[in-house]
Scaffold this motif. Structure first.
Motif, PDB file in Angstrom:
ATOM      1  N   PRO A   9       0.807  -1.226   0.000  1.00 43.37           N
ATOM      2  CA  PRO A   9       0.000   0.000   0.000  1.00 43.37           C
ATOM      3  C   PRO A   9       0.836   1.271   0.000  1.00 43.37           C
ATOM      4  N   VAL A  10       1.940   1.266   0.742  1.00 45.52           N
ATOM      5  CA  VAL A  10       2.793   2.460   0.786  1.00 45.52           C
ATOM      6  C   VAL A  10       3.391   2.739  -0.589  1.00 45.52           C
ATOM      7  N   LEU A  11       3.829   1.694  -1.288  1.00 49.09           N
ATOM      8  CA  LEU A  11       4.377   1.884  -2.630  1.00 49.09           C
ATOM      9  C   LEU A  11       3.307   2.395  -3.597  1.00 49.09           C
ATOM     10  N   VAL A  12       2.105   1.860  -3.495  1.00 52.96           N
ATOM     11  CA  VAL A  12       1.012   2.304  -4.373  1.00 52.96           C
ATOM     12  C   VAL A  12       0.716   3.784  -4.135  1.00 52.96           C
ATOM     13  N   ILE A  13       0.639   4.185  -2.874  1.00 54.02           N
ATOM     14  CA  ILE A  13       0.363   5.586  -2.549  1.00 54.02           C
ATOM     15  C   ILE A  13       1.512   6.478  -3.025  1.00 54.02           C
ATOM     16  N   SER A  14       2.734   6.022  -2.841  1.00 49.18           N
ATOM     17  CA  SER A  14       3.891   6.803  -3.269  1.00 49.18           C
ATOM     18  C   SER A  14       3.871   7.041  -4.774  1.00 49.18           C
ATOM     19  N   ILE A  15       3.581   5.992  -5.539  1.00 47.24           N
ATOM     20  CA  ILE A  15       3.526   6.128  -6.995  1.00 47.24           C
ATOM     21  C   ILE A  15       2.339   7.003  -7.402  1.00 47.24           C
ATOM     22  N   GLY A  16       1.197   6.807  -6.750  1.00 49.68           N
ATOM     23  CA  GLY A  16       0.018   7.607  -7.076  1.00 49.68           C
ATOM     24  C   GLY A  16       0.232   9.095  -6.856  1.00 49.68           C
ATOM     25  N   LEU A  17       0.874   9.447  -5.754  1.00 49.61           N
ATOM     26  CA  LEU A  17       1.123  10.858  -5.459  1.00 49.61           C
ATOM     27  C   LEU A  17       2.251  11.432  -6.304  1.00 49.61           C
ATOM     28  N   SER A  18       2.985  10.594  -7.000  1.00 53.27           N
ATOM     29  CA  SER A  18       4.102  11.060  -7.826  1.00 53.27           C
ATOM     30  C   SER A  18       3.687  11.341  -9.266  1.00 53.27           C
ATOM     31  N   PHE A  19       2.600  10.695  -9.747  1.00 52.31           N
ATOM     32  CA  PHE A  19       2.263  10.770 -11.166  1.00 52.31           C
ATOM     33  C   PHE A  19       0.934  11.468 -11.459  1.00 52.31           C
ATOM     34  N   TRP A  20       0.287  12.080 -10.467  1.00 52.08           N
ATOM     35  CA  TRP A  20      -1.034  12.653 -10.704  1.00 52.08           C
ATOM     36  C   TRP A  20      -1.001  13.932 -11.523  1.00 52.08           C
ATOM     37  N   VAL A  21       0.125  14.634 -11.531  1.00 52.10           N
ATOM     38  CA  VAL A  21       0.186  15.966 -12.144  1.00 52.10           C
ATOM     39  C   VAL A  21      -0.118  15.912 -13.638  1.00 52.10           C
ATOM     40  N   GLN A  22       0.426  14.945 -14.336  1.00 51.51           N
ATOM     41  CA  GLN A  22       0.218  14.865 -15.784  1.00 51.51           C
ATOM     42  C   GLN A  22      -1.253  14.670 -16.128  1.00 51.51           C
ATOM     43  N   TYR A  23      -1.938  13.844 -15.343  1.00 51.01           N
ATOM     44  CA  TYR A  23      -3.379  13.658 -15.566  1.00 51.01           C
ATOM     45  C   TYR A  23      -4.136  14.959 -15.304  1.00 51.01           C
ATOM     46  N   ALA A  24      -3.795  15.636 -14.205  1.00 54.14           N
ATOM     47  CA  ALA A  24      -4.508  16.856 -13.831  1.00 54.14           C
ATOM     48  C   ALA A  24      -4.352  17.938 -14.892  1.00 54.14           C
ATOM     49  N   ARG A  25      -3.143  18.146 -15.391  1.00 51.74           N
ATOM     50  CA  ARG A  25      -2.916  19.184 -16.394  1.00 51.74           C
ATOM     51  C   ARG A  25      -3.622  18.853 -17.702  1.00 51.74           C
ATOM     52  N   THR A  26      -3.614  17.580 -18.087  1.00 53.93           N
ATOM     53  CA  THR A  26      -4.283  17.187 -19.330  1.00 53.93           C
ATOM     54  C   THR A  26      -5.795  17.354 -19.228  1.00 53.93           C
ATOM     55  N   ILE A  27      -6.377  16.864 -18.131  1.00 54.61           N
ATOM     56  CA  ILE A  27      -7.821  16.969 -17.940  1.00 54.61           C
ATOM     57  C   ILE A  27      -8.246  18.422 -17.789  1.00 54.61           C
ATOM     58  N   ARG A  28      -7.465  19.220 -17.099  1.00 57.16           N
ATOM     59  CA  ARG A  28      -7.794  20.642 -16.931  1.00 57.16           C
ATOM     60  C   ARG A  28      -7.876  21.344 -18.279  1.00 57.16           C
ATOM     61  N   GLY A  29      -6.868  21.120 -19.142  1.00 61.56           N
ATOM     62  CA  GLY A  29      -6.880  21.764 -20.449  1.00 61.56           C
ATOM     63  C   GLY A  29      -8.088  21.366 -21.277  1.00 61.56           C
ATOM     64  N   SER A  30      -8.429  20.080 -21.271  1.00 60.48           N
ATOM     65  CA  SER A  30      -9.598  19.625 -22.033  1.00 60.48           C
ATOM     66  C   SER A  30     -10.894  20.160 -21.433  1.00 60.48           C
ATOM     67  N   THR A  31     -10.953  20.246 -20.093  1.00 61.50           N
ATOM     68  CA  THR A  31     -12.162  20.750 -19.434  1.00 61.50           C
ATOM     69  C   THR A  31     -12.388  22.224 -19.754  1.00 61.50           C
ATOM     70  N   LEU A  32     -11.318  22.996 -19.835  1.00 59.45           N
ATOM     71  CA  LEU A  32     -11.456  24.413 -20.188  1.00 59.45           C
ATOM     72  C   LEU A  32     -12.098  24.574 -21.564  1.00 59.45           C
ATOM     73  N   VAL A  33     -11.803  23.650 -22.477  1.00 60.35           N
ATOM     74  CA  VAL A  33     -12.418  23.700 -23.802  1.00 60.35           C
ATOM     75  C   VAL A  33     -13.866  23.252 -23.749  1.00 60.35           C
ATOM     76  N   GLU A  34     -14.131  22.152 -23.048  1.00 58.09           N
ATOM     77  CA  GLU A  34     -15.472  21.574 -23.037  1.00 58.09           C
ATOM     78  C   GLU A  34     -16.497  22.436 -22.306  1.00 58.09           C
ATOM     79  N   LYS A  35     -16.073  23.119 -21.246  1.00 59.84           N
ATOM     80  CA  LYS A  35     -17.059  23.848 -20.439  1.00 59.84           C
ATOM     81  C   LYS A  35     -17.630  25.062 -21.160  1.00 59.84           C
ATOM     82  N   SER A  36     -17.012  25.464 -22.255  1.00 60.03           N
ATOM     83  CA  SER A  36     -17.529  26.602 -23.022  1.00 60.03           C
ATOM     84  C   SER A  36     -18.478  26.160 -24.123  1.00 60.03           C
ATOM     85  N   LYS A  37     -18.736  24.873 -24.254  1.00 60.97           N
ATOM     86  CA  LYS A  37     -19.596  24.374 -25.316  1.00 60.97           C
ATOM     87  C   LYS A  37     -21.064  24.426 -24.915  1.00 60.97           C
TER      88      LYS A  37
END
Length: 320
Positions: free
Chosen positions: A182-210
């Protein structure tokens, strides 16, 4: 409550899963997979390794966790085809007398579980924060993105090493071994979330104006419902590519942490643990102890990355 009535809303949201499945069947994604021999080989390797890990107790000739079946007299036996090899041990044995082929199958299972759960946790965190940041905007968006910017200044392996090291330092004895995964899973999860957040944020900014989002707001749907039911299905595509590529990175991260001695304990061998053990005997002539786990890790990560590159090209017509 009425559904958004814009044509865009019907096409992207109202059509639901049936429309997406039909488009997938009618697309040339599967055709592009069959057309690439290298990608087909990578897919076969990945599937074979996943099946080998899943059915390790049935495939492995020995159980590397059963002390009753491990004998020190069998230690450091070379591979079967080499002089001094034993027909019982295809890849030879390690310093404890464990069958290396069996240990790799069980280690592969641990590495895939830790890496898979780690990227799923990272995706869950990143998608949630990216949706919230992109849809709400303002101060919430600024805070989340500044946290992401700060984390990007540090390598993912360093963050995972820090989190894993701090947690393991607070635990002692059996508690440390029991919570290693569990500690390794949490460590990896907290290390790689940024790329998902930035990608989803950019797409959401486009979609919310539709128009379909505006229609959903007009009929009084709350923000969480709009984000989950309407925006999320239309921004999830790039996440599949990131998941595939990050799986290889997560497996390498787990192997690195285990190699450095802060990941999984020797009682729960992963590919990284096996490589760490074999590295101690590399210059003594027992090359197979580190060579076969290392080759397995390299082939697995390469195959996963090839599938990620293919999926990126297949889902983006501009790259074909």
């Amino acid at each position: 409550m009425p559904h958004p009535t814009s044509e865009e809303g019907k096409g992207l949201v109202g059509g639901g899963h049936g429309g997406r499945v039909a488009r997938l069947i009618d697309s040339d994604i599967l055709l592009s997979l069959r057309a690439s021999g290298l990608t087909m080989v990578a897919a076969v390797i990945v599937v074979a390794m996943f099946l080998g890990a899943a059915f390790a107790p049935l495939i492995a000739p020995f159980d590397p966790f059963d002390p009753a079946k491990i004998f020190l007299s069998d230690a450091s036996i070379p591979p079967r085809w080499q002089e001094g090899g034993d027909p019982r041990f295809l890849f030879g044995t390690d310093d404890q007398g464990r069958d290396l082929y069996s240990a790799i199958l069980y280690g592969l299972r641990v590495s895939l579980v830790v890496g898979g759960l780690g990227v799923l946790l990272a995706a869950a965190i990143g998608i949630t924060l990216g949706l919230v940041a992109g849809y709400l905007g303002g101060r919430v968006d600024a805070i989340i993105m500044r946290i992401a910017d700060v984390q990007l200044t540090f390598p993912a392996i360093l963050i995972a090493l820090l989190i894993d090291g701090v947690v393991q330092a607070l635990l002692r004895g059996h508690a440390r071994e029991e919570t290693a995964v569990p500690v390794l899973v949490i460590s990896i999860g907290l290390s790689f979330w940024v790329q998902y957040a930035r990608t989803i944020r950019g797409s959401t900014l486009v979609e919310k104006s539709k128009d379909y989002v505006a229609a959903a707001r007009l009929v009084g749907l709350p923000a969480p419902v709009i984000m989950i039911r309407h925006v999320l299905p239309n921004v999830i595509g790039p996440v599949l590519v990131i998941l595939t590529i990050n799986l290889g990175l997560a497996i390498i991260t787990e192997a690195t942490l285990s190699f450095l001695g802060v990941g999984l304990p020797p009682t729960q061998p992963s590919l990284g643990t096996l490589i760490s053990i074999g590295n101690k005997y590399l210059f003594s002539g027992d090359w197979w102890i580190v060579a076969f786990p290392g080759a397995t890790l390299a082939i697995l990560v390469l195959a996963v990355n090839l599938l990620g590159d293919w999926l990126r090209d297949a889902l983006n017509p501009k790259l074909r």
